[in-house]
Scaffold this active site. Structure first.
Site, PDB file in Angstrom:
ATOM      1  N   ASN A   1     -16.087  -1.294  40.993  1.00  0.00           N
ATOM      2  CA  ASN A   1     -15.569   0.130  41.411  1.00  0.00           C
ATOM      3  C   ASN A   1     -15.047   0.670  42.309  1.00  0.00           C
ATOM      4  OD1 ASN A   1     -12.753   2.184  41.865  1.00  0.00           O
ATOM      5  ND2 ASN A   1     -13.170   2.905  39.420  1.00  0.00           N
TER       6      ASN A   1
ATOM      7  N   LYS B   1     -14.579   3.080  43.889  1.00  0.00           N
ATOM      8  CA  LYS B   1     -13.659   4.193  44.339  1.00  0.00           C
ATOM      9  C   LYS B   1     -13.199   5.545  45.349  1.00  0.00           C
ATOM     10  CE  LYS B   1     -15.723   5.561  39.733  1.00  0.00           C
ATOM     11  NZ  LYS B   1     -16.579   6.140  39.101  1.00  0.00           N
TER      12      LYS B   1
ATOM     13  N   HIS C   1      -7.987   4.496  34.307  1.00  0.00           N
ATOM     14  CA  HIS C   1      -9.290   4.745  34.462  1.00  0.00           C
ATOM     15  C   HIS C   1      -9.829   6.448  34.263  1.00  0.00           C
ATOM     16  CE1 HIS C   1     -13.219   6.479  36.584  1.00  0.00           C
ATOM     17  NE2 HIS C   1     -13.673   4.975  36.599  1.00  0.00           N
TER      18      HIS C   1
ATOM     19  N   GLU D   1     -10.932   8.929  35.073  1.00  0.00           N
ATOM     20  CA  GLU D   1     -10.343  10.072  36.427  1.00  0.00           C
ATOM     21  C   GLU D   1      -9.566  10.289  36.718  1.00  0.00           C
ATOM     22  OE1 GLU D   1     -13.463   7.968  39.609  1.00  0.00           O
ATOM     23  OE2 GLU D   1     -15.054   8.823  38.351  1.00  0.00           O
TER      24      GLU D   1
ATOM     25  N   GLU E   1     -14.638   2.061  28.562  1.00  0.00           N
ATOM     26  CA  GLU E   1     -15.966   3.854  29.604  1.00  0.00           C
ATOM     27  C   GLU E   1     -15.772   4.730  28.713  1.00  0.00           C
ATOM     28  OE1 GLU E   1     -15.883   2.281  33.509  1.00  0.00           O
ATOM     29  OE2 GLU E   1     -14.338   2.985  33.299  1.00  0.00           O
TER      30      GLU E   1
ATOM     31  N   GLY F   1     -20.813   8.190  36.192  1.00  0.00           N
ATOM     32  CA  GLY F   1     -21.516   8.282  36.940  1.00  0.00           C
ATOM     33  C   GLY F   1     -21.960   9.587  36.740  1.00  0.00           C
TER      34      GLY F   1
ATOM     35  N   SER G   1     -22.405   4.175  33.760  1.00  0.00           N
ATOM     36  CA  SER G   1     -23.634   3.647  34.133  1.00  0.00           C
ATOM     37  C   SER G   1     -24.153   2.690  34.391  1.00  0.00           C
ATOM     38  CB  SER G   1     -24.858   5.455  33.795  1.00  0.00           C
ATOM     39  OG  SER G   1     -23.794   6.319  34.255  1.00  0.00           O
TER      40      SER G   1
HETATM   41  P1  PGA Z   1     -20.579   4.119  36.813  1.00  0.00           P
HETATM   42  O1  PGA Z   1     -18.644   3.911  36.906  1.00  0.00           O
HETATM   43  O2  PGA Z   1     -20.936   3.752  36.804  1.00  0.00           O
HETATM   44  O3  PGA Z   1     -21.218   4.961  38.279  1.00  0.00           O
HETATM   45  O4  PGA Z   1     -20.802   5.491  36.183  1.00  0.00           O
HETATM   46  C1  PGA Z   1     -17.990   3.956  35.866  1.00  0.00           C
HETATM   47  C2  PGA Z   1     -16.598   3.793  36.248  1.00  0.00           C
HETATM   48  O5  PGA Z   1     -16.637   4.860  36.692  1.00  0.00           O
HETATM   49  O6  PGA Z   1     -15.899   2.773  36.018  1.00  0.00           O
END
Ligand code: PGA
Length: 242
Positions: A12, A14, A98, A100, A164, A170, A202
């Site tokens: 992803n 983003k 997601h 976010e 997740e 992140g 992560s």
């Molecule tokens: P990250 O993000 O690998 O940077 O932790 C994962 C995600 O948001 O799907």
């Protein structure tokens, strides 16, 4: 040990990337040869602005997906894209729910509607779930995730779940393989044996092998480490052969 479900390694991007990034799937394919990736699916979800320009998945073997979609087909929804538009631009998957997007207001009902929209358009939804740090500390992680699945996963023939934990996205913090195994086993009891369950939060080359080896982990959803094709290749190489 061989696993029965084909692993899905999904990046992803983003809100990252410009027109020069449309060639990244070719870089991935050059670094990781077709015969080596026969046993898995690799997916890149770029920003919607790049989707239509990305190299053809037929040529690179790298599938394409959207990062979110609106529930409706078209209309007065400024700033949004529909699942049909993503499909038209070359996507075969779309991420919905997601954390976010949930933090920005997506409710379980909205995620459910988006997942249905994805299926309507012929896309496979990757439906994200995951608890916050406070919920985990309160011992409520499994309850929260089960409730999210119940409310945000419609009855569909084909979908993917991405677990997740919000506190691992992140942050560089990863859930331990024990915690991931426990949660994925619990999710497996709620979905069919054919549903792929991805871990996200992560994931990086250093921890991918241990996570991808777990029985009910059928791939990964990768943020930061999926922006560079060499680290995405390293992660893909750690996936057990299906
Ligand atoms: P990250 O993000 O690998 O940077 O932790 C994962 C995600 O948001 O799907």
């Amino acid at each position: 040990m061989a696993k029965s479900l084909r692993p899905l390694i999904a990046a992803n991007w983003k809100m990252n990337g410009d027109m020069s990034w449309v060639f990244k799937p070719a870089d991935f394919a050059a670094l990781y040869h077709a015969e080596d990736r026969e046993h898995l699916d690799v997916l890149i979800c770029p920003p919607a602005t790049l989707l239509g320009s990305m190299l053809d998945p037929q040529q690179t073997g790298v599938l394409l997906g959207g990062q979110d979609c609106h529930a409706e087909v078209s209309g007065a929804h400024t700033g949004n894209v529909s699942a049909e538009m993503l499909k038209d631009a070359g996507a075969s998957f779309v991420i919905v729910g997601h954390s976010e997007c949930r933090a920005a207001g997506d409710t379980d009902a909205a995620v459910n509607a988006k997942a249905k929209a994805a299926a309507r358009a012929g896309l496979t939804p990757i439906i994200c779930v995951g608890e916050t740090e406070a919920e985990r500390e309160a011992g409520k992680a499994q309850k929260v995730v089960a409730a999210q699945i119940k409310a945000s996963v419609p009855k569909l023939k084909s979908f993917v779940i991405a677990y997740e934990p919000v506190w691992a996205i992140g942050t560089g913090k990863t859930a331990t393989p024990e915690d991931v195994a426990e949660m994925h086993d619990a999710i497996r009891a709620l979905v069919t044996p054919k549903t792929r369950i991805l871990y996200g939060g992560s994931v990086k080359p250093a921890n991918a092998e241990a996570l991808l080896a777990l029985k009910n982990v059928n791939g990964a959803l990768i943020g930061g480490a999926g922006l560079e094709m060499d680290s995405l290749v390293e992660i893909a190489k750690s996936a057990p052969k299906s």
